[in-house]
Design a protein around this motif. Structure first.
Motif, PDB file in Angstrom:
ATOM      1  N   ASP A  12       0.814  -1.219   0.000  1.00  0.00           N
ATOM      2  CA  ASP A  12       0.000   0.000   0.000  1.00  0.00           C
ATOM      3  C   ASP A  12       0.849   1.273   0.000  1.00  0.00           C
ATOM      4  O   ASP A  12       0.374   2.335  -0.382  1.00  0.00           O
ATOM      5  CB  ASP A  12      -0.950   0.010   1.195  1.00  0.00           C
ATOM      6  CG  ASP A  12      -2.078  -0.999   1.032  1.00  0.00           C
ATOM      7  OD1 ASP A  12      -2.313  -1.468  -0.103  1.00  0.00           O
ATOM      8  OD2 ASP A  12      -2.736  -1.323   2.041  1.00  0.00           O
ATOM      9  N   LYS A  17      -2.795   8.269  -5.748  1.00  0.00           N
ATOM     10  CA  LYS A  17      -4.099   8.688  -6.273  1.00  0.00           C
ATOM     11  C   LYS A  17      -3.909   9.471  -7.562  1.00  0.00           C
ATOM     12  O   LYS A  17      -3.070  10.383  -7.620  1.00  0.00           O
ATOM     13  CB  LYS A  17      -4.824   9.542  -5.234  1.00  0.00           C
ATOM     14  CG  LYS A  17      -6.235   9.933  -5.644  1.00  0.00           C
ATOM     15  CD  LYS A  17      -6.967  10.556  -4.482  1.00  0.00           C
ATOM     16  CE  LYS A  17      -7.040  12.038  -4.631  1.00  0.00           C
ATOM     17  NZ  LYS A  17      -7.899  12.668  -3.614  1.00  0.00           N
ATOM     18  N   ARG A  77      -7.170   0.351  -8.055  1.00  0.00           N
ATOM     19  CA  ARG A  77      -8.223   0.375  -7.034  1.00  0.00           C
ATOM     20  C   ARG A  77      -9.130   1.575  -7.277  1.00  0.00           C
ATOM     21  O   ARG A  77      -8.680   2.628  -7.707  1.00  0.00           O
ATOM     22  CB  ARG A  77      -7.643   0.508  -5.635  1.00  0.00           C
ATOM     23  CG  ARG A  77      -6.756  -0.634  -5.226  1.00  0.00           C
ATOM     24  CD  ARG A  77      -6.221  -0.431  -3.831  1.00  0.00           C
ATOM     25  NE  ARG A  77      -5.188  -1.418  -3.547  1.00  0.00           N
ATOM     26  CZ  ARG A  77      -4.497  -1.450  -2.441  1.00  0.00           C
ATOM     27  NH1 ARG A  77      -4.708  -0.553  -1.505  1.00  0.00           N
ATOM     28  NH2 ARG A  77      -3.584  -2.373  -2.257  1.00  0.00           N
ATOM     29  N   ARG A  79     -11.828   3.914  -5.097  1.00  0.00           N
ATOM     30  CA  ARG A  79     -12.451   4.234  -3.813  1.00  0.00           C
ATOM     31  C   ARG A  79     -13.692   5.042  -4.118  1.00  0.00           C
ATOM     32  O   ARG A  79     -13.665   5.940  -4.960  1.00  0.00           O
ATOM     33  CB  ARG A  79     -11.493   5.023  -2.922  1.00  0.00           C
ATOM     34  CG  ARG A  79     -10.325   4.166  -2.448  1.00  0.00           C
ATOM     35  CD  ARG A  79      -9.496   4.883  -1.396  1.00  0.00           C
ATOM     36  NE  ARG A  79     -10.254   4.934  -0.152  1.00  0.00           N
ATOM     37  CZ  ARG A  79     -10.323   6.001   0.652  1.00  0.00           C
ATOM     38  NH1 ARG A  79      -9.704   7.119   0.341  1.00  0.00           N
ATOM     39  NH2 ARG A  79     -11.013   5.952   1.769  1.00  0.00           N
ATOM     40  N   HIS A  81     -17.347   6.807  -2.247  1.00  0.00           N
ATOM     41  CA  HIS A  81     -18.208   7.140  -1.106  1.00  0.00           C
ATOM     42  C   HIS A  81     -19.579   7.467  -1.691  1.00  0.00           C
ATOM     43  O   HIS A  81     -19.705   8.372  -2.513  1.00  0.00           O
ATOM     44  CB  HIS A  81     -17.656   8.341  -0.332  1.00  0.00           C
ATOM     45  CG  HIS A  81     -18.252   8.492   1.023  1.00  0.00           C
ATOM     46  ND1 HIS A  81     -19.551   8.879   1.228  1.00  0.00           N
ATOM     47  CD2 HIS A  81     -17.724   8.258   2.253  1.00  0.00           C
ATOM     48  CE1 HIS A  81     -19.798   8.915   2.518  1.00  0.00           C
ATOM     49  NE2 HIS A  81     -18.714   8.540   3.166  1.00  0.00           N
ATOM     50  N   TRP A 119     -16.538   4.951   3.061  1.00  0.00           N
ATOM     51  CA  TRP A 119     -15.680   4.703   1.914  1.00  0.00           C
ATOM     52  C   TRP A 119     -15.659   3.210   1.601  1.00  0.00           C
ATOM     53  O   TRP A 119     -15.541   2.383   2.495  1.00  0.00           O
ATOM     54  CB  TRP A 119     -14.248   5.161   2.193  1.00  0.00           C
ATOM     55  CG  TRP A 119     -14.066   6.639   2.037  1.00  0.00           C
ATOM     56  CD1 TRP A 119     -14.005   7.571   3.024  1.00  0.00           C
ATOM     57  CD2 TRP A 119     -13.926   7.346   0.809  1.00  0.00           C
ATOM     58  NE1 TRP A 119     -13.837   8.820   2.485  1.00  0.00           N
ATOM     59  CE2 TRP A 119     -13.772   8.713   1.113  1.00  0.00           C
ATOM     60  CE3 TRP A 119     -13.906   6.965  -0.539  1.00  0.00           C
ATOM     61  CZ2 TRP A 119     -13.607   9.695   0.152  1.00  0.00           C
ATOM     62  CZ3 TRP A 119     -13.740   7.940  -1.500  1.00  0.00           C
ATOM     63  CH2 TRP A 119     -13.596   9.292  -1.156  1.00  0.00           C
ATOM     64  N   TYR A 120     -15.769   2.886   0.317  1.00  0.00           N
ATOM     65  CA  TYR A 120     -15.632   1.518  -0.190  1.00  0.00           C
ATOM     66  C   TYR A 120     -14.404   1.489  -1.080  1.00  0.00           C
ATOM     67  O   TYR A 120     -14.180   2.411  -1.857  1.00  0.00           O
ATOM     68  CB  TYR A 120     -16.858   1.101  -1.005  1.00  0.00           C
ATOM     69  CG  TYR A 120     -18.083   0.936  -0.154  1.00  0.00           C
ATOM     70  CD1 TYR A 120     -18.456  -0.320   0.308  1.00  0.00           C
ATOM     71  CD2 TYR A 120     -18.854   2.029   0.212  1.00  0.00           C
ATOM     72  CE1 TYR A 120     -19.582  -0.480   1.104  1.00  0.00           C
ATOM     73  CE2 TYR A 120     -19.974   1.878   1.012  1.00  0.00           C
ATOM     74  CZ  TYR A 120     -20.335   0.624   1.459  1.00  0.00           C
ATOM     75  OH  TYR A 120     -21.431   0.476   2.253  1.00  0.00           O
ATOM     76  N   GLU A 121     -13.629   0.405  -0.969  1.00  0.00           N
ATOM     77  CA  GLU A 121     -12.462   0.246  -1.828  1.00  0.00           C
ATOM     78  C   GLU A 121     -12.636  -1.022  -2.645  1.00  0.00           C
ATOM     79  O   GLU A 121     -12.885  -2.091  -2.100  1.00  0.00           O
ATOM     80  CB  GLU A 121     -11.181   0.159  -0.994  1.00  0.00           C
ATOM     81  CG  GLU A 121      -9.936   0.069  -1.863  1.00  0.00           C
ATOM     82  CD  GLU A 121      -8.657   0.152  -1.063  1.00  0.00           C
ATOM     83  OE1 GLU A 121      -8.290   1.283  -0.678  1.00  0.00           O
ATOM     84  OE2 GLU A 121      -8.065  -0.907  -0.819  1.00  0.00           O
ATOM     85  N   ARG A 123     -10.685  -3.355  -5.250  1.00  0.00           N
ATOM     86  CA  ARG A 123      -9.403  -3.718  -5.860  1.00  0.00           C
ATOM     87  C   ARG A 123      -9.695  -4.463  -7.150  1.00  0.00           C
ATOM     88  O   ARG A 123     -10.392  -5.476  -7.146  1.00  0.00           O
ATOM     89  CB  ARG A 123      -8.593  -4.599  -4.918  1.00  0.00           C
ATOM     90  CG  ARG A 123      -8.186  -3.877  -3.664  1.00  0.00           C
ATOM     91  CD  ARG A 123      -7.452  -4.795  -2.709  1.00  0.00           C
ATOM     92  NE  ARG A 123      -7.183  -4.105  -1.468  1.00  0.00           N
ATOM     93  CZ  ARG A 123      -6.046  -4.166  -0.837  1.00  0.00           C
ATOM     94  NH1 ARG A 123      -5.052  -4.897  -1.293  1.00  0.00           N
ATOM     95  NH2 ARG A 123      -5.882  -3.499   0.294  1.00  0.00           N
ATOM     96  N   GLU A 149     -12.401   8.076  -6.232  1.00  0.00           N
ATOM     97  CA  GLU A 149     -10.957   8.218  -6.358  1.00  0.00           C
ATOM     98  C   GLU A 149     -10.413   7.041  -7.156  1.00  0.00           C
ATOM     99  O   GLU A 149     -10.863   5.905  -6.979  1.00  0.00           O
ATOM    100  CB  GLU A 149     -10.279   8.222  -4.984  1.00  0.00           C
ATOM    101  CG  GLU A 149     -10.663   9.385  -4.114  1.00  0.00           C
ATOM    102  CD  GLU A 149     -10.041   9.317  -2.724  1.00  0.00           C
ATOM    103  OE1 GLU A 149     -10.146  10.332  -2.011  1.00  0.00           O
ATOM    104  OE2 GLU A 149      -9.467   8.271  -2.352  1.00  0.00           O
ATOM    105  N   TRP A 151      -6.930   4.937  -7.837  1.00  0.00           N
ATOM    106  CA  TRP A 151      -5.609   4.685  -7.267  1.00  0.00           C
ATOM    107  C   TRP A 151      -4.849   3.703  -8.129  1.00  0.00           C
ATOM    108  O   TRP A 151      -5.426   2.751  -8.674  1.00  0.00           O
ATOM    109  CB  TRP A 151      -5.750   4.129  -5.848  1.00  0.00           C
ATOM    110  CG  TRP A 151      -6.211   5.170  -4.873  1.00  0.00           C
ATOM    111  CD1 TRP A 151      -7.482   5.643  -4.704  1.00  0.00           C
ATOM    112  CD2 TRP A 151      -5.402   5.887  -3.955  1.00  0.00           C
ATOM    113  NE1 TRP A 151      -7.511   6.612  -3.731  1.00  0.00           N
ATOM    114  CE2 TRP A 151      -6.243   6.780  -3.236  1.00  0.00           C
ATOM    115  CE3 TRP A 151      -4.049   5.848  -3.654  1.00  0.00           C
ATOM    116  CZ2 TRP A 151      -5.767   7.623  -2.243  1.00  0.00           C
ATOM    117  CZ3 TRP A 151      -3.572   6.697  -2.655  1.00  0.00           C
ATOM    118  CH2 TRP A 151      -4.438   7.577  -1.967  1.00  0.00           C
TER     119      TRP A 151
END
Length: 158
Positions: A12, A17, A77, A79, A81, A119-121, A123, A149, A151
């Protein structure tokens, strides 16, 4: 062996971003109920404020991000919201990419599992890299997302 273990860092630390700017973004319509500009409506999903949100005037709608000279947009990834008072509208949102002028799109992620204002991520199983990304809503959610976002992971060079 133990000394080597102490030197390990999380992957990580290689995540960065992609910086979306207002000039890159446009929504398919103005903000509900028909105010402002398409650009301002789209920017609400990238403005850094989870309390603002895109809310288009059409059941089928989208937000386009055109990277221009800053591209391509590389994504490992996502992200997201959701809009706090319309959580379920985020589910079914599709992320698409195009290297052309948007004539052909390739789906690379569909949002699911959103049930709380947080927030949800997501991958990605495989890296996506495109000049243009479309946040597509064909399920009457009206692109109701508070923030998005993108990433990407830097190469591990050590």
């Amino acid at each position: 062996m133990y000394a080597a273990h102490e030197l390990l860092v999380s992957v990580d630390t290689l995540m960065r971003k992609f910086q979306v700017t207002p000039s890159m973004v446009v929504a398919s319509t103005t903000q509900w109920p028909g105010t402002g500009t398409k650009e301002a409506a789209g920017w609400r999903a990238f403005d850094g404020d989870t309390t603002t949100y895109t809310d288009t005037t059409a059941a089928e709608s989208w937000i386009d991000i055109d990277a221009g000279a800053a591209g391509p947009i590389t994504v490992d990834r996502i992200r997201l919201h959701p809009r706090a008072d319309q959580l379920s509208r985020a589910n079914g949102t599709v992320f698409r990419g195009s290297d052309e002028t948007g004539a052909d799109w390739t789906d690379f992620h569909t949002v699911s599992g959103v049930d709380t204002a947080r927030w949800y991520e997501f991958r990605l199983a495989e890296r996506a890299s495109y000049e243009r990304i479309r946040v597509y809503d064909g399920h009457n959610g009206r692109c109701n997302v508070g923030e998005i976002e993108f990433w990407y992971q830097l190469p591990d060079e050590e």
